[in-house]
Design an enzyme around this catalytic site. Sequence first.
Site, PDB file in Angstrom:
ATOM      1  N   ALA A 192      39.735 -28.736  20.127  1.00 45.16           N
ATOM      2  CA  ALA A 192      40.173 -28.783  18.643  1.00 45.16           C
ATOM      3  C   ALA A 192      41.537 -28.200  18.474  1.00 45.16           C
ATOM      4  O   ALA A 192      42.115 -27.220  19.045  1.00 45.16           O
ATOM      5  CB  ALA A 192      39.077 -27.645  17.849  1.00 45.16           C
ATOM      6  N   SER A 224      38.757 -24.414  21.644  1.00 44.85           N
ATOM      7  CA  SER A 224      40.056 -24.232  20.692  1.00 44.85           C
ATOM      8  C   SER A 224      41.343 -24.490  21.561  1.00 44.85           C
ATOM      9  O   SER A 224      41.358 -24.198  22.817  1.00 44.85           O
ATOM     10  CB  SER A 224      40.124 -22.798  20.177  1.00 44.85           C
ATOM     11  OG  SER A 224      40.649 -22.099  20.939  1.00 44.85           O
ATOM     12  N   ASP A 225      42.159 -25.010  20.826  1.00 46.79           N
ATOM     13  CA  ASP A 225      43.723 -24.909  21.358  1.00 46.79           C
ATOM     14  C   ASP A 225      44.018 -23.610  21.338  1.00 46.79           C
ATOM     15  O   ASP A 225      43.465 -22.622  20.625  1.00 46.79           O
ATOM     16  CB  ASP A 225      44.717 -25.748  20.371  1.00 46.79           C
ATOM     17  CG  ASP A 225      45.945 -26.222  21.004  1.00 46.79           C
ATOM     18  OD1 ASP A 225      46.146 -25.685  22.265  1.00 46.79           O
ATOM     19  OD2 ASP A 225      46.668 -27.115  20.589  1.00 46.79           O
ATOM     20  N   TRP A 226      45.003 -23.111  22.044  1.00 47.89           N
ATOM     21  CA  TRP A 226      45.424 -21.887  22.532  1.00 47.89           C
ATOM     22  C   TRP A 226      45.925 -21.071  21.271  1.00 47.89           C
ATOM     23  O   TRP A 226      47.054 -21.323  20.790  1.00 47.89           O
ATOM     24  CB  TRP A 226      46.302 -21.771  23.769  1.00 47.89           C
ATOM     25  CG  TRP A 226      45.414 -21.616  25.061  1.00 47.89           C
ATOM     26  CD1 TRP A 226      45.915 -20.695  26.178  1.00 47.89           C
ATOM     27  CD2 TRP A 226      44.247 -22.232  25.383  1.00 47.89           C
ATOM     28  NE1 TRP A 226      45.243 -20.834  27.029  1.00 47.89           N
ATOM     29  CE2 TRP A 226      44.272 -21.824  26.976  1.00 47.89           C
ATOM     30  CE3 TRP A 226      43.850 -23.305  25.198  1.00 47.89           C
ATOM     31  CZ2 TRP A 226      43.277 -22.527  27.640  1.00 47.89           C
ATOM     32  CZ3 TRP A 226      42.867 -23.852  25.934  1.00 47.89           C
ATOM     33  CH2 TRP A 226      42.354 -23.187  27.212  1.00 47.89           C
ATOM     34  N   ALA A 228      44.455 -21.092  18.430  1.00 49.14           N
ATOM     35  CA  ALA A 228      44.145 -21.836  17.242  1.00 49.14           C
ATOM     36  C   ALA A 228      43.064 -20.907  16.315  1.00 49.14           C
ATOM     37  O   ALA A 228      42.722 -21.325  15.252  1.00 49.14           O
ATOM     38  CB  ALA A 228      43.649 -23.467  17.448  1.00 49.14           C
TER      39      ALA A 228
END
Length: 828
Positions: A192, A224-226, A228
């Site tokens: 995401a 998640s993106d890091w 996010a």
Amino acid sequence: MGTSDEEIDRLLGKLTPRARALLLDGATTWRTRAEPALGLRELVMSDGPAGVRGEAWDERITSVLLPSASALAATWDEDLVESLGGLLAAEARRKGVDVLLAPTLNLHRSPLGGRHFECFSEDPELTGRVGAALVRGVQAHGVAATAKHYVANDSETDRLTVDVRVDERALREVYLAPFEAAVAAGVRLVMAGYNAVDGTTMTANALLSDPLKGEWGFDGVVVSDWGAVRSTEDTARSGLDLAMPGPDSPWGEALARAVADGTVPEDTVDDKVRRLLRLAAWLGALGEGEPTASGAARAGTEAPPAPRPAVAPRERALARRAVAAGSVLLANRGVLPLDPGRLRTVAVIGAHAARTRTQGGGSAGVFPPHEVSVLDGVRAALRGRARVVHVPGPRPDGPAPPLGHDACTDPRSGLPGVLLRMLDADGRELYAERRCGGRLLEPRLVPGAHTVEISARLRPRTAGRWTLGVAGFGRMSLALDGRPLLAGDFPPPTDDPAVVHVNPPAQYAGADLAVGQDALLVARRELAPGTGRATVVSAAPPAPDAAASPAEAARAAAGADAAIVVVGTTEHGECEGYDRTTLSLGATQNALVRAVAAANPRTVAVVNSGGPVELPWRDAVGAVLLAWFPGQEGGDGLADVLFGRAEPGGRLPTTWPAALADAPVTRTLPADGRLPYDEGLHVGHRGWLRHARVPAYWFGHGLGYTTWAHEELTVPPRAGAGEDVTVRVRVRNTGARSGREVVQVYLARPGSAVERPVRWFAGYAAVRARPGESVTATVRVPARALRHWCVRERAWRTETGRWRVLAGRSAGEVPLVADLEVVGPGSG
């Protein structure tokens, strides 16, 4: 890999609700949590997609570097991409990596997108097919792939907070489509993005549940993106399964408390844990007894990296073949291929020739074991046959490059490289080591560390005013031979991790240096919360005279049998975290090409960029070859093409404008935090056709070393709604050399009851033929290419009636046309 749902439920029952919740955020930056009670070890993740970096930014830990994603899409060769995915998987397994954070399935919506190089194409169908091939290649070898960044994360400006406003039909038909293809290919994770879509951040967005998990049946992990995840309850109640990085995410103990007080339902958390356990079981990381040793947050306890084994010849050969397969011959006036037997002198011109840019900037960067420049490749190809003359030309616009090991020595050992020291608050040395260069993104932390110091003894080969710099955040200083050059406090203007940890801006100062007089350069930066620890020291010699450089290059070109001039972008222009503001290569590079072309009609311009750039001199040169960011074997692969050992196999995955102003979609700057996708369905070649504009080069364009005639298109008289359609295209090799042609099929729907593009890409097939030979390409047009999303019914529909099928060699060159009658109930 075969753990049943019943077994996973049994394992789940061993954990308390709190223990389940705590499994759902990272243990470290790159690792998930272990759970001894289940025999669950940590899962190790790594950035991709052009290489597998592993857990550390350390130039001593090298990685095979493939061509950029845009170059892989340009191959239009799914079998090759699948093989390259296998190479990445082998690299991951060597490094103990379980999950590769690739492929990137966002689209080239605007030519200004700063991360073009990491994305495949402007088109959802081509992106989906190439992305699915990479997924298959990676996962066939027991490494999990990750489709990212879900969804509409197609530009970099304000990417952490931008709210993309996109209509439901465009979202379904364009931006979600490549992710649907990845899910159909069995991708194990979906990431995401940072952005919001229609008012809700993606880590809490309902799109994670439907269509992803519901309609498409995705049973893997949504990560998640890091960084996010910025809140607890709304993201935990959504379809997000894993918050990265850890251990200080907004989940962890906060999520455990939310489960305990009932604000996040237990069954929601249980579904997330089941998905994580299924992934672990597939990876062989579940039920193995005691987990492997924890990768404790890399806080200074790590051992020095072990040297990586030499890259296997088979890997190098595959990476080299990919270079030629993705290189796109944009124009050729009888110059290419060059015949080595007829060459006595070849002029190779440009800074990018000697320092070819092999990869884009940002979190996907790796440290290759070697890099073959265009100059290296040409010299190797012509060794013993012709003389190669190199003229550097003007220095490209952009920041000074990081110090390389060839430009300085460690002042303590006298060996090539720099001296890295970690100091306490009183300036006492806590740790020291020699490093290879001035780009140190993760200097080793030790207890009590307060200041990073990088020192190097410069050995100038050019006299004059040098540009010296230090990049990072917080309090920094730079001194030369004990004399202060700059000092100040430089707070980060953003919390974008790509900027803070990977590509911090530099502060510069000038200093006069003399040849034969070494100078000691010392850079320091204090470590402060929120500023990362990335420290980069750079030095650039005086820029060559901008007026004299083209003249010198022209003289060399005039005295040669052929000239190869290499121009391209810099990390300042194409990098994660920033969108571009221009497509220009700059006045100095453009003047260089013009001067060389005027001096020698047998001039080949090689373009070294990850995305579109303006080529105002394209009609003045003998040939234009697009190299992309070609990876570590770039120079050898391009030499194969230049001298005819291989055909340029690439076709453009993205339409290239002649000028930025011509492009139908250029907006990447949000207004009041929102970025409207007002163009709807009309991205890429669709937008160009809608506005009746002619680009420099169409989507699908690319020349080989032979010519082709498209002779006949055969379409079935009718097809049922919801069925794939098979069309056949007969083509003939009309040239004197065997070659490969990419036959492309497009669709149009005259008189449609719904809005549609003028025409759109629907499928392709590659064929090979000998001179004079005819061959038939069989192209499958998937049923999805004919369907549209009905917003009112919230369902896919296919119009019945007359459709138009077009075939040719690009979106702008489709000489063959036939009609197709679609019959049936109208539902797909």
